[in-house]
Write a protein that holds these residues in place. Sequence first.
Motif, mmCIF file in Angstrom:
data_model
loop_
_atom_site.group_PDB
_atom_site.id
_atom_site.type_symbol
_atom_site.label_atom_id
_atom_site.label_comp_id
_atom_site.label_asym_id
_atom_site.label_seq_id
_atom_site.Cartn_x
_atom_site.Cartn_y
_atom_site.Cartn_z
ATOM 1 N N MET A 183 0.702 -1.273 -0.132
ATOM 2 C CA MET A 183 0.000 0.062 0.031
ATOM 3 C C MET A 183 0.895 1.498 0.006
ATOM 4 O O MET A 183 0.476 2.215 -0.606
ATOM 5 C CB MET A 183 -0.959 -0.111 1.156
ATOM 6 C CG MET A 183 -2.168 1.045 1.360
ATOM 7 S SD MET A 183 -3.496 0.614 0.510
ATOM 8 C CE MET A 183 -4.386 1.979 0.708
ATOM 9 N N SER A 184 2.185 1.222 0.854
ATOM 10 C CA SER A 184 3.064 2.223 0.728
ATOM 11 C C SER A 184 3.402 2.577 -0.609
ATOM 12 O O SER A 184 3.802 3.831 -1.009
ATOM 13 C CB SER A 184 4.039 2.141 1.544
ATOM 14 O OG SER A 184 4.780 1.022 1.411
ATOM 15 N N ALA A 223 -0.052 18.660 -1.016
ATOM 16 C CA ALA A 223 -0.620 17.938 -0.112
ATOM 17 C C ALA A 223 -1.663 16.823 -0.565
ATOM 18 O O ALA A 223 -2.528 17.280 -1.367
ATOM 19 C CB ALA A 223 -1.170 18.658 1.090
ATOM 20 N N VAL A 224 -1.588 15.711 -0.107
ATOM 21 C CA VAL A 224 -2.372 14.444 -0.661
ATOM 22 C C VAL A 224 -3.176 13.589 0.667
ATOM 23 O O VAL A 224 -2.439 13.664 1.749
ATOM 24 C CB VAL A 224 -1.699 13.450 -1.292
ATOM 25 C CG1 VAL A 224 -2.506 12.334 -1.674
ATOM 26 C CG2 VAL A 224 -1.136 14.092 -2.704
ATOM 27 N N ARG A 225 -4.400 13.529 0.576
ATOM 28 C CA ARG A 225 -4.828 12.788 1.926
ATOM 29 C C ARG A 225 -5.732 11.622 1.290
ATOM 30 O O ARG A 225 -6.335 11.257 0.135
ATOM 31 C CB ARG A 225 -5.905 13.873 2.444
ATOM 32 C CG ARG A 225 -7.044 13.234 2.980
ATOM 33 C CD ARG A 225 -7.553 14.605 3.775
ATOM 34 N NE ARG A 225 -9.106 14.644 3.012
ATOM 35 C CZ ARG A 225 -9.935 15.672 3.472
ATOM 36 N NH1 ARG A 225 -9.562 16.379 4.435
ATOM 37 N NH2 ARG A 225 -11.237 15.655 2.960
ATOM 38 N N LEU A 226 -5.520 10.414 2.082
ATOM 39 C CA LEU A 226 -6.145 9.205 1.531
ATOM 40 C C LEU A 226 -6.955 8.876 2.688
ATOM 41 O O LEU A 226 -6.950 8.979 3.639
ATOM 42 C CB LEU A 226 -4.998 7.956 1.752
ATOM 43 C CG LEU A 226 -4.333 7.619 0.323
ATOM 44 C CD1 LEU A 226 -3.480 8.879 -0.068
ATOM 45 C CD2 LEU A 226 -3.962 6.446 0.301
ATOM 46 N N ARG A 227 -8.429 8.583 2.246
ATOM 47 C CA ARG A 227 -9.437 8.360 3.047
ATOM 48 C C ARG A 227 -9.914 6.717 2.786
ATOM 49 O O ARG A 227 -9.968 6.722 1.584
ATOM 50 C CB ARG A 227 -10.794 9.217 2.824
ATOM 51 C CG ARG A 227 -10.720 10.660 3.340
ATOM 52 C CD ARG A 227 -12.099 11.345 2.864
ATOM 53 N NE ARG A 227 -12.085 11.684 1.456
ATOM 54 C CZ ARG A 227 -12.750 11.303 0.675
ATOM 55 N NH1 ARG A 227 -13.552 10.367 1.129
ATOM 56 N NH2 ARG A 227 -12.748 11.757 -0.488
ATOM 57 N N PRO A 228 -10.209 6.198 3.870
ATOM 58 C CA PRO A 228 -10.590 4.751 3.658
ATOM 59 C C PRO A 228 -11.996 4.943 2.693
ATOM 60 O O PRO A 228 -12.854 5.604 2.879
ATOM 61 C CB PRO A 228 -11.040 4.269 4.884
ATOM 62 C CG PRO A 228 -10.274 5.374 5.897
ATOM 63 C CD PRO A 228 -10.352 6.422 5.435
ATOM 64 N N VAL A 270 -6.601 15.791 -3.155
ATOM 65 C CA VAL A 270 -5.754 16.792 -3.085
ATOM 66 C C VAL A 270 -6.329 18.095 -2.290
ATOM 67 O O VAL A 270 -7.311 18.414 -2.698
ATOM 68 C CB VAL A 270 -4.997 16.928 -4.600
ATOM 69 C CG1 VAL A 270 -4.379 15.550 -4.903
ATOM 70 C CG2 VAL A 270 -6.117 17.513 -5.249
ATOM 71 N N LEU A 271 -5.152 18.896 -1.657
ATOM 72 C CA LEU A 271 -5.460 20.208 -1.174
ATOM 73 C C LEU A 271 -5.883 20.981 -2.352
ATOM 74 O O LEU A 271 -4.977 21.127 -3.284
ATOM 75 C CB LEU A 271 -4.411 20.601 -0.288
ATOM 76 C CG LEU A 271 -4.727 21.804 0.604
ATOM 77 C CD1 LEU A 271 -5.603 21.342 1.709
ATOM 78 C CD2 LEU A 271 -3.381 22.415 1.003
ATOM 79 N N CYS A 272 -6.964 21.782 -2.208
ATOM 80 C CA CYS A 272 -7.442 22.840 -3.410
ATOM 81 C C CYS A 272 -6.303 23.757 -3.634
ATOM 82 O O CYS A 272 -6.021 24.557 -2.826
ATOM 83 C CB CYS A 272 -8.708 23.445 -3.079
ATOM 84 S SG CYS A 272 -9.276 24.414 -4.240
ATOM 85 N N LEU A 319 -9.515 10.820 -7.288
ATOM 86 C CA LEU A 319 -9.391 9.385 -7.805
ATOM 87 C C LEU A 319 -9.661 8.369 -6.564
ATOM 88 O O LEU A 319 -9.872 8.698 -5.181
ATOM 89 C CB LEU A 319 -7.771 9.039 -8.282
ATOM 90 C CG LEU A 319 -6.853 9.166 -7.160
ATOM 91 C CD1 LEU A 319 -6.492 7.822 -6.396
ATOM 92 C CD2 LEU A 319 -5.419 9.418 -8.160
ATOM 93 N N GLY A 320 -10.145 7.293 -7.044
ATOM 94 C CA GLY A 320 -10.296 6.106 -6.155
ATOM 95 C C GLY A 320 -9.192 5.100 -6.412
ATOM 96 O O GLY A 320 -8.710 5.075 -7.528
ATOM 97 N N ALA A 321 -8.838 4.238 -5.438
ATOM 98 C CA ALA A 321 -7.408 3.290 -5.437
ATOM 99 C C ALA A 321 -7.713 2.321 -4.747
ATOM 100 O O ALA A 321 -8.626 2.419 -3.754
ATOM 101 C CB ALA A 321 -6.153 4.238 -5.201
#
Length: 335
Positions: free
Chosen positions: A214-215, A234-239, A253-255, A275-277
């Motif tokens: 995953m990393s 900046a990037v953020r992953l949400r479950p 991504v931060l606007c 995106l979805g991943a």
Amino acid sequence: EAEDALGQVQDARALDEWRVRYLGKKSALSQVMRQMGTLPAEERPRAGEVVNRCRERLQAAWEAARTALSERLLAERLASERIDVTLPGRRQERGALHPSVRVIQEVEDIFLGMGFSIAEGPEVETDEYNFEKLNLPQDHPARDMQDTFYLTDTLLLRTHTSPMQVRTMERMRPQAPVKVIVPGRVYRRDEDDATHSHAFNQIEGLVVDEGIRMSDLKGVLEQFARAMFGPEQAVRLRPSFFPFTEPSAEVDVLCINCGGAGCRVCKETGWIEILGAGMVHPHVLDGAGYDSRRFNGFAFGMGVERIAMLKYGIEDIRHLYQNDLRLLRQFARPV
Ligand code: FA5
């Protein structure tokens, strides 16, 4: 008289009339020549000489006039048809790449630089590839996540580029690693609004090999976001949940339009989902011929128009489809 008349001649037609009148069979000169026989014999040589000189003079005058006339007509034509090579040229209108196309090309460049290859797949898909081989059997409730345009019972307009995960693995097996991105148009029965369209572009990404984690997914997406939006992005992953990945995430991504403060582009949230991943589900790997006990991988699917909106500060996705030249001209490269 003939010479005076010749002086009045201005064009080819008048010149011809002159020739008929003064040198033709019915001219005064011809009549005199015909009457020569009626003269006494001793006068004939002298009269003949006079008439001949006269005729030669008129003939020469006619030829000179004809030459002068054609030279004058040519000069007039050259003057009127002259091309002024010093006039400024007409500027060619330049087209511009559509912002969505620009985003696709930029994303392709970034992933080519990371060693991915590019593939394309069919927009008319089978139910099998769009859903079943992605762990979405008939009647699975997750099918409702993507409301579908069906063409027949088994054919549809693909709702995402994910069927190319399976098609790519089936084509590549048993080789590893698989590292591919797939741009393409997708279709959904979504209501059009500021962030949704019923036809839009996605770019699928797929990596399959031994020991993928995953990393690795997170690192690739962070590197992509920095190349696309800037080194500080900046990037953020949400479950999240997708039937074909486990675990799954949605990536924001931060606007860049407001720096996270909230604006119309990010609907005041400060973040934009692009995106979805997730890690490719073992069922999908096994079904496509990669033994999930040995191989694993990650996949993602990004929305091209969402990225274009973020990158260029476009607050309504519909601007990208209306082909308003005022918007498109802003993407023309400077001359
Ligand atoms: C999918 O389509 C998954 N196939 C993505 C995926 C691939 C997950 C691989 C895991 C592994 P989703 O429906 O969330 O997921 O769409 C992905 C992206 O497409 C969204 O983040 C968004 O950026 C964009 N998108 C979705 N619906 C629309 C729409 N109606 N108009 C414009 N963009 C859209």
